[in-house]
Design an enzyme around this catalytic site. Structure first.
Site, short mmCIF file in Angstrom:
data_model
loop_
_atom_site.label_atom_id
_atom_site.label_comp_id
_atom_site.label_asym_id
_atom_site.label_seq_id
_atom_site.Cartn_x
_atom_site.Cartn_y
_atom_site.Cartn_z
N PHE A 49 0.85 -1.19 0.00
CA PHE A 49 0.00 0.00 0.00
C PHE A 49 0.89 1.25 0.00
O PHE A 49 1.89 1.29 0.71
CB PHE A 49 -0.89 -0.04 1.25
N ASP B 113 1.26 -4.56 8.51
CA ASP B 113 0.12 -3.69 8.28
C ASP B 113 -1.11 -4.60 8.15
O ASP B 113 -1.19 -5.42 7.23
CB ASP B 113 0.34 -2.88 6.99
N TYR C 61 -11.58 1.27 10.25
CA TYR C 61 -12.74 1.72 9.47
C TYR C 61 -13.07 0.81 8.30
O TYR C 61 -14.02 1.06 7.58
CB TYR C 61 -12.55 3.16 8.97
N LYS C 62 -12.30 -0.26 8.09
CA LYS C 62 -12.59 -1.18 6.99
C LYS C 62 -13.50 -2.30 7.52
O LYS C 62 -14.67 -2.04 7.78
CB LYS C 62 -11.29 -1.67 6.38
N ARG D 294 -12.09 -4.24 -7.59
CA ARG D 294 -11.98 -4.95 -6.32
C ARG D 294 -13.38 -5.24 -5.79
O ARG D 294 -14.16 -4.32 -5.58
CB ARG D 294 -11.25 -4.08 -5.30
C1 LIG Z 1 -6.42 1.51 4.14
C2 LIG Z 1 -4.97 1.25 4.33
C3 LIG Z 1 -4.16 2.16 4.98
C4 LIG Z 1 -4.72 3.49 5.39
O1 LIG Z 1 -3.89 4.28 6.15
P1 LIG Z 1 -4.47 5.62 6.75
O2 LIG Z 1 -3.37 6.20 7.50
O3 LIG Z 1 -5.68 5.26 7.58
O4 LIG Z 1 -4.93 6.48 5.60
C5 LIG Z 1 -2.84 1.82 5.21
N1 LIG Z 1 -2.35 0.62 4.81
C6 LIG Z 1 -3.12 -0.29 4.17
C7 LIG Z 1 -2.56 -1.61 3.75
C8 LIG Z 1 -4.45 0.00 3.89
O5 LIG Z 1 -5.21 -0.88 3.24
#
Ligand SMILES: *Cc1c(COP(=O)(O)O)cnc(C)c1O
Length: 419
Positions: free
Chosen positions: A127, A204, A229-230, A379
């Site tokens: 990511f 992560d 939040y996911k 997705r």
């Molecule tokens: C959604 C997501 C993030 C989001 O990071 P934020 O700091 O909340 O914007 C980070 N890493 C991964 C792998 C994600 O899927």
């Protein structure tokens, strides 16, 4: 073996679904809208508005500053619940704070500072925030990034990782579930390989938490971050979590020396002197209202249980993959996720040269919300707590309609600000 892929079969799967009753625990404002983006923003739990209303009116409105006496522990209490029900960690190892990006910075910087080595291994397909944070960290504090090239559909190969590991590596940063393909490396194996050369691993867990059983303690994990939040449905921008293995806590110093990490915080002493335990990874005042929304959301996940969530998720993934093979392959789609459900998280990626326009047509003309990811991926992110098999069947059927009518050709090729 592909089973019956009729709509009736989908309805039967829903009839036997032991999680079916949990859909009523969410706000479904438009029953015709098929929402397959729970991997980006989970639905609103039905209990959340009333709970937030209570926190705002009673806690803030009536209690005022006095409410902090109770609120002050919420980040740790929610962290312990996450540790217990979702992350397979011990009490005092998980706390909610900041965002995933900021927590990643804090923990990666702490790991690098505690090591006499300078190499951070990063997956080129990870990511973006993970890669950018690590790039910035080594630019400012020294060190080098060693890039791992994982396959963007199948994920990381253990051999590639092994080849990238040596005694110069301080830290490996990896996602437990790839945001694009859903590929899942074997966490225990990765931790073992890194530990053999004396490196730490920072996981992560954004696309894993609440979707796949995570066993941080049992797999010997060192560090982890992730958002709520996911699949955890904590609401837009709800605070992230961070995990630091107990034994590592006193050994690591994070770079942002805020007062929430301080020993005797309200002594307001002259110099930073962090506590020995997990709170040393905190910075400042938590965003209480956003934090509060995690409470009712987590309660739903706890009641359903991650094992049951995962079992349904695997069935849903298989259903999507089978439907894609039967109906979408001949229409130009290709599976861009691992075929093996054990190596795939909760979402499925499908590649098509016109994925962006198809994604727009689905959302704007066909009532199906999923998302697009570069370079050409759709997705499909079912969330087992509220997505039904019938919705998955209907989504694929509507997708076939969009493809056969070529209605997507009316949409602009240019990407929007948010995809
Ligand atoms: C959604 C997501 C993030 C989001 O990071 P934020 O700091 O909340 O914007 C980070 N890493 C991964 C792998 C994600 O899927």
């Amino acid at each position: 073996m592909t089973g019956d892929l009729s709509r009736t079969a989908a309805e039967e799967l829903d009839g036997h679904d032991e999680l079916a009753r949990f859909r009523a625990r969410f706000v479904v404002a438009d029953p015709d809208l098929i929402y397959l983006d729970g991997n980006s923003l989970g639905r609103l739990p039905a209990a959340t508005p009333a709970f937030l209303d209570h926190v705002v009116r009673e806690g803030w409105g009536r209690g005022l500053i006095r409410s902090w006496g109770d609120w002050i522990d919420w980040a740790a209490r929610l962290g312990d619940r996450l540790a217990d029900h979702v992350l397979g960690a011990r009490p005092g190892e998980v706390v909610l704070s900041d965002s995933t990006s900021v927590n990643l910075y804090k923990l990666a910087a702490a790991a690098l500072a505690a090591s006499d080595r300078g190499v951070v291994v990063v997956d080129t397909d990870d990511f973006p925030t993970d890669r950018y944070v690590v790039q910035g960290l080594v630019e400012h504090h020294g060190g080098t990034v060693r890039e791992l090239r994982s396959d963007i559909d199948r994920g990381l190969s253990p051999d590639r990782l092994r080849a990238a590991l040596d005694e110069d590596v301080a830290l490996v940063v990896l996602s437990a579930v790839s945001y694009r393909s859903g590929a899942m490396p074997d966490m225990a194996e990765v931790n073992r390989m890194a530990h053999e050369v004396g490196a730490l691993v920072l996981w992560d867990l954004c696309h894993a938490a609440g979707a796949v059983p995570v066993e941080l303690a049992a797999t010997g994990a060192d560090l982890a971050v992730g958002c709520t939040y996911k699949y955890l449905n904590g609401g837009p921008g709800s605070p992230a979590f961070l995990y630091v293995r107990k034994g590592l806590q006193p050994l690591l110093r994070q770079p942002i020396q805020g007062w929430f990490g301080q020993r005797d915080q309200f002594a307001m002493g002259p110099d930073y002197d962090p506590v020995e335990h997990l709170d040393r990874f905190l910075v400042g005042t938590p965003p209480l209202l956003s934090l509060a929304a995690v409470d009712p959301a987590l309660a739903v996940v706890e009641e359903a249980g991650v094992e049951r969530i995962r079992a349904k998720s695997v069935r849903m993934g298989r259903f999507v993959v089978d439907l894609a093979r039967e109906r979408l392959a001949e229409r130009g789609f290709r599976l861009a996720s691992p075929v093996d459900p054990d190596r795939r998280g909760a979402h499925v990626s499908l590649a098509h040269p016109d994925a962006w326009r198809i994604c727009r047509a689905l959302a704007e003309d066909a009532g199906v919300v999923c998302d697009y990811r570069a370079p050409d991926r759709l997705r499909i992110g079912p969330s087992p707590l509220y997505t039904t098999f019938t919705e998955l069947w209907d989504a694929v059927d509507r997708l076939c309609g969009v493809l056969d009518s070529r209605s997507y050709e009316r949409h602009a090729r240019a990407l929007a600000r948010i995809t």
